[in-house]
Design a protein around this motif. Structure first.
Motif, PDB file in Angstrom:
ATOM      1  N   SER A 133      41.538  71.273  43.994  1.00 61.26           N
ATOM      2  CA  SER A 133      41.129  69.946  44.474  1.00 61.26           C
ATOM      3  C   SER A 133      39.903  69.992  45.377  1.00 61.26           C
ATOM      4  CB  SER A 133      42.299  69.249  45.176  1.00 61.26           C
ATOM      5  OG  SER A 133      43.352  69.053  44.264  1.00 61.26           O
ATOM      6  N   ASN A 134      38.897  70.718  44.912  1.00 58.92           N
ATOM      7  CA  ASN A 134      37.586  70.739  45.530  1.00 58.92           C
ATOM      8  C   ASN A 134      36.602  70.161  44.521  1.00 58.92           C
ATOM      9  OD1 ASN A 134      37.198  72.142  48.308  1.00 58.92           O
ATOM     10  ND2 ASN A 134      38.793  73.352  47.331  1.00 58.92           N
ATOM     11  N   SER A 135      35.339  70.382  44.731  1.00 57.58           N
ATOM     12  CA  SER A 135      34.309  69.907  43.806  1.00 57.58           C
ATOM     13  C   SER A 135      33.631  71.086  43.123  1.00 57.58           C
ATOM     14  CB  SER A 135      33.266  69.073  44.566  1.00 57.58           C
ATOM     15  OG  SER A 135      33.874  67.959  45.168  1.00 57.58           O
ATOM     16  N   LEU A 136      34.406  72.084  42.762  1.00 56.94           N
ATOM     17  CA  LEU A 136      33.866  73.291  42.139  1.00 56.94           C
ATOM     18  C   LEU A 136      33.298  72.953  40.767  1.00 56.94           C
ATOM     19  CD1 LEU A 136      36.743  75.787  43.020  1.00 56.94           C
ATOM     20  CD2 LEU A 136      34.602  75.425  44.259  1.00 56.94           C
ATOM     21  N   SER A 137      32.113  73.447  40.499  1.00 55.14           N
ATOM     22  CA  SER A 137      31.471  73.133  39.223  1.00 55.14           C
ATOM     23  C   SER A 137      30.830  74.375  38.611  1.00 55.14           C
ATOM     24  CB  SER A 137      30.422  72.037  39.425  1.00 55.14           C
ATOM     25  OG  SER A 137      29.457  72.464  40.367  1.00 55.14           O
ATOM     26  N   GLN A 138      31.414  75.504  38.841  1.00 62.56           N
ATOM     27  CA  GLN A 138      30.829  76.744  38.366  1.00 62.56           C
ATOM     28  C   GLN A 138      31.738  77.412  37.338  1.00 62.56           C
ATOM     29  OE1 GLN A 138      31.570  78.428  42.431  1.00 62.56           O
ATOM     30  NE2 GLN A 138      31.839  80.332  41.298  1.00 62.56           N
ATOM     31  N   THR A 139      31.204  78.389  36.671  1.00 56.04           N
ATOM     32  CA  THR A 139      31.993  79.216  35.776  1.00 56.04           C
ATOM     33  C   THR A 139      32.847  80.140  36.641  1.00 56.04           C
ATOM     34  OG1 THR A 139      30.182  79.175  34.202  1.00 56.04           O
ATOM     35  CG2 THR A 139      31.850  80.884  33.905  1.00 56.04           C
ATOM     36  N   ILE A 140      34.072  80.374  36.219  1.00 57.26           N
ATOM     37  CA  ILE A 140      34.949  81.268  36.975  1.00 57.26           C
ATOM     38  C   ILE A 140      34.414  82.685  36.852  1.00 57.26           C
ATOM     39  CG2 ILE A 140      37.283  82.200  37.174  1.00 57.26           C
ATOM     40  CD1 ILE A 140      38.252  79.484  36.030  1.00 57.26           C
ATOM     41  N   PRO A 141      34.085  83.328  37.968  1.00 60.90           N
ATOM     42  CA  PRO A 141      33.506  84.668  37.902  1.00 60.90           C
ATOM     43  C   PRO A 141      34.519  85.704  37.398  1.00 60.90           C
ATOM     44  CG  PRO A 141      33.498  83.832  40.172  1.00 60.90           C
ATOM     45  CD  PRO A 141      34.171  82.824  39.326  1.00 60.90           C
ATOM     46  N   SER A 142      34.054  86.596  36.552  1.00 61.63           N
ATOM     47  CA  SER A 142      34.930  87.643  36.015  1.00 61.63           C
ATOM     48  C   SER A 142      35.432  88.573  37.110  1.00 61.63           C
ATOM     49  CB  SER A 142      34.193  88.441  34.942  1.00 61.63           C
ATOM     50  OG  SER A 142      33.044  89.063  35.495  1.00 61.63           O
ATOM     51  N   GLU A 143      34.734  88.620  38.236  1.00 60.45           N
ATOM     52  CA  GLU A 143      35.142  89.476  39.355  1.00 60.45           C
ATOM     53  C   GLU A 143      36.519  89.117  39.901  1.00 60.45           C
ATOM     54  OE1 GLU A 143      30.747  89.809  39.070  1.00 60.45           O
ATOM     55  OE2 GLU A 143      32.170  88.178  38.961  1.00 60.45           O
ATOM     56  N   LEU A 144      37.000  87.895  39.630  1.00 58.85           N
ATOM     57  CA  LEU A 144      38.356  87.539  40.064  1.00 58.85           C
ATOM     58  C   LEU A 144      39.388  88.450  39.412  1.00 58.85           C
ATOM     59  CD1 LEU A 144      38.431  83.629  40.227  1.00 58.85           C
ATOM     60  CD2 LEU A 144      38.134  85.271  42.076  1.00 58.85           C
ATOM     61  N   GLY A 145      39.046  89.028  38.288  1.00 57.25           N
ATOM     62  CA  GLY A 145      39.934  89.972  37.614  1.00 57.25           C
ATOM     63  C   GLY A 145      40.146  91.261  38.389  1.00 57.25           C
ATOM     64  N   LYS A 146      39.329  91.500  39.396  1.00 57.80           N
ATOM     65  CA  LYS A 146      39.467  92.698  40.237  1.00 57.80           C
ATOM     66  C   LYS A 146      40.494  92.520  41.351  1.00 57.80           C
ATOM     67  CE  LYS A 146      34.662  94.046  39.540  1.00 57.80           C
ATOM     68  NZ  LYS A 146      33.363  94.240  40.214  1.00 57.80           N
ATOM     69  N   LEU A 147      41.013  91.294  41.501  1.00 60.80           N
ATOM     70  CA  LEU A 147      41.972  91.016  42.581  1.00 60.80           C
ATOM     71  C   LEU A 147      43.366  91.473  42.147  1.00 60.80           C
ATOM     72  CD1 LEU A 147      40.665  87.476  43.599  1.00 60.80           C
ATOM     73  CD2 LEU A 147      40.320  89.634  44.816  1.00 60.80           C
ATOM     74  N   ASN A 148      43.594  92.770  42.235  1.00 60.88           N
ATOM     75  CA  ASN A 148      44.838  93.364  41.735  1.00 60.88           C
ATOM     76  C   ASN A 148      46.075  92.943  42.504  1.00 60.88           C
ATOM     77  OD1 ASN A 148      43.440  94.727  39.724  1.00 60.88           O
ATOM     78  ND2 ASN A 148      42.987  96.437  41.097  1.00 60.88           N
ATOM     79  N   ALA A 149      45.948  92.616  43.770  1.00 64.81           N
ATOM     80  CA  ALA A 149      47.099  92.208  44.572  1.00 64.81           C
ATOM     81  C   ALA A 149      47.409  90.711  44.426  1.00 64.81           C
ATOM     82  CB  ALA A 149      46.870  92.548  46.037  1.00 64.81           C
ATOM     83  N   LEU A 150      46.526  89.984  43.763  1.00 60.28           N
ATOM     84  CA  LEU A 150      46.648  88.521  43.681  1.00 60.28           C
ATOM     85  C   LEU A 150      47.929  88.105  42.986  1.00 60.28           C
ATOM     86  CD1 LEU A 150      44.858  86.103  44.542  1.00 60.28           C
ATOM     87  CD2 LEU A 150      44.076  86.001  42.182  1.00 60.28           C
ATOM     88  N   GLU A 151      48.700  87.259  43.678  1.00 65.42           N
ATOM     89  CA  GLU A 151      49.946  86.720  43.132  1.00 65.42           C
ATOM     90  C   GLU A 151      49.801  85.262  42.749  1.00 65.42           C
ATOM     91  OE1 GLU A 151      52.889  87.497  46.134  1.00 65.42           O
ATOM     92  OE2 GLU A 151      52.582  89.661  46.033  1.00 65.42           O
ATOM     93  N   ILE A 152      48.988  84.516  43.511  1.00 67.05           N
ATOM     94  CA  ILE A 152      48.801  83.075  43.250  1.00 67.05           C
ATOM     95  C   ILE A 152      47.306  82.783  43.252  1.00 67.05           C
ATOM     96  CG2 ILE A 152      49.208  80.746  44.115  1.00 67.05           C
ATOM     97  CD1 ILE A 152      51.771  81.843  45.438  1.00 67.05           C
ATOM     98  N   LEU A 153      46.850  82.204  42.142  1.00 66.91           N
ATOM     99  CA  LEU A 153      45.478  81.734  41.998  1.00 66.91           C
ATOM    100  C   LEU A 153      45.531  80.293  41.535  1.00 66.91           C
ATOM    101  CD1 LEU A 153      42.389  82.120  41.818  1.00 66.91           C
ATOM    102  CD2 LEU A 153      42.746  82.936  39.474  1.00 66.91           C
ATOM    103  N   ASN A 154      44.965  79.391  42.338  1.00 70.80           N
ATOM    104  CA  ASN A 154      44.945  77.977  41.953  1.00 70.80           C
ATOM    105  C   ASN A 154      43.511  77.482  42.084  1.00 70.80           C
ATOM    106  OD1 ASN A 154      45.370  75.289  41.405  1.00 70.80           O
ATOM    107  ND2 ASN A 154      47.014  75.026  42.883  1.00 70.80           N
ATOM    108  N   LEU A 155      42.916  77.172  40.937  1.00 70.93           N
ATOM    109  CA  LEU A 155      41.558  76.634  40.889  1.00 70.93           C
ATOM    110  C   LEU A 155      41.533  75.254  40.259  1.00 70.93           C
ATOM    111  CD1 LEU A 155      39.662  79.846  39.685  1.00 70.93           C
ATOM    112  CD2 LEU A 155      39.947  79.021  42.038  1.00 70.93           C
ATOM    113  N   SER A 156      42.706  74.626  40.161  1.00 70.18           N
ATOM    114  CA  SER A 156      42.802  73.332  39.458  1.00 70.18           C
ATOM    115  C   SER A 156      42.110  72.211  40.210  1.00 70.18           C
ATOM    116  CB  SER A 156      44.271  72.955  39.254  1.00 70.18           C
ATOM    117  OG  SER A 156      44.933  72.780  40.491  1.00 70.18           O
TER     118      SER A 156
END
Length: 156
Positions: A133-156
């Protein structure tokens, strides 16, 4: 060393609160108040702070650089600043955020942010990243795939 002033109807400018915060705090919880205005830049040095929760207020303006002032921070929750049309953090998330190597939680949901850096993928301990719920208007960076500890990702 915990200061919890949540749910107190505090009506004060954010920069004033932070400039007068005790330096030895480990947790500062100011959620569900009426704190308004911009966060100070530079952000005050709070070297011991581990948790900062200013969610559910009407803080506005750009996101400050936390890397010099809060180097050991583990949780930043500045979500839900758009309770009214006047609030909301704006602009971009600085690439400097990638230097907060102890960061576990970054919740910036319900603001007016426009982009986030691909460097955020360097936060190897990050477990929760909520930029919904922001005004994000970019492509999701592939670097997010490096977040190995990530349990919750919300970009909706």
């Amino acid at each position: 060393r915990v200061l919890d002033l949540s749910h107190n109807s505090i009506k004060q400018d954010a920069s004033h609160i932070f400039r007068n915060a005790p330096l030895n705090l480990e947790e500062l919880i100011l959620s569900h108040n009426n704190i308004r205005g911009g966060l100070p830049e530079p952000f005050p040095i709070l070297e011991n702070i581990r948790r900062l929760d200013v969610s559910f207020n009407t803080v506005s303006g750009p996101l400050p650089d936390f890397t010099r002032s809060t180097p050991r921070i583990r949780e930043i929750d500045l979500s839900h600043q758009t309770k009214t049309k006047i609030g909301g953090l704006t602009g971009t998330i600085s690439p400097d955020f990638s230097r907060l190597q102890d960061l576990l939680v970054l919740n910036l949901a319900f603001n007016k942010l426009t982009s986030f850096p691909s460097d955020i993928g360097a936060l190897q301990k990050l477990k929760l990243l909520d930029l919904s719920s922001n005004s994000l208007s970019q492509t999701i960076p592939s670097e997010l795939g490096k977040l190995n500890a990530l349990e919750i990702l919300n970009l909706s």
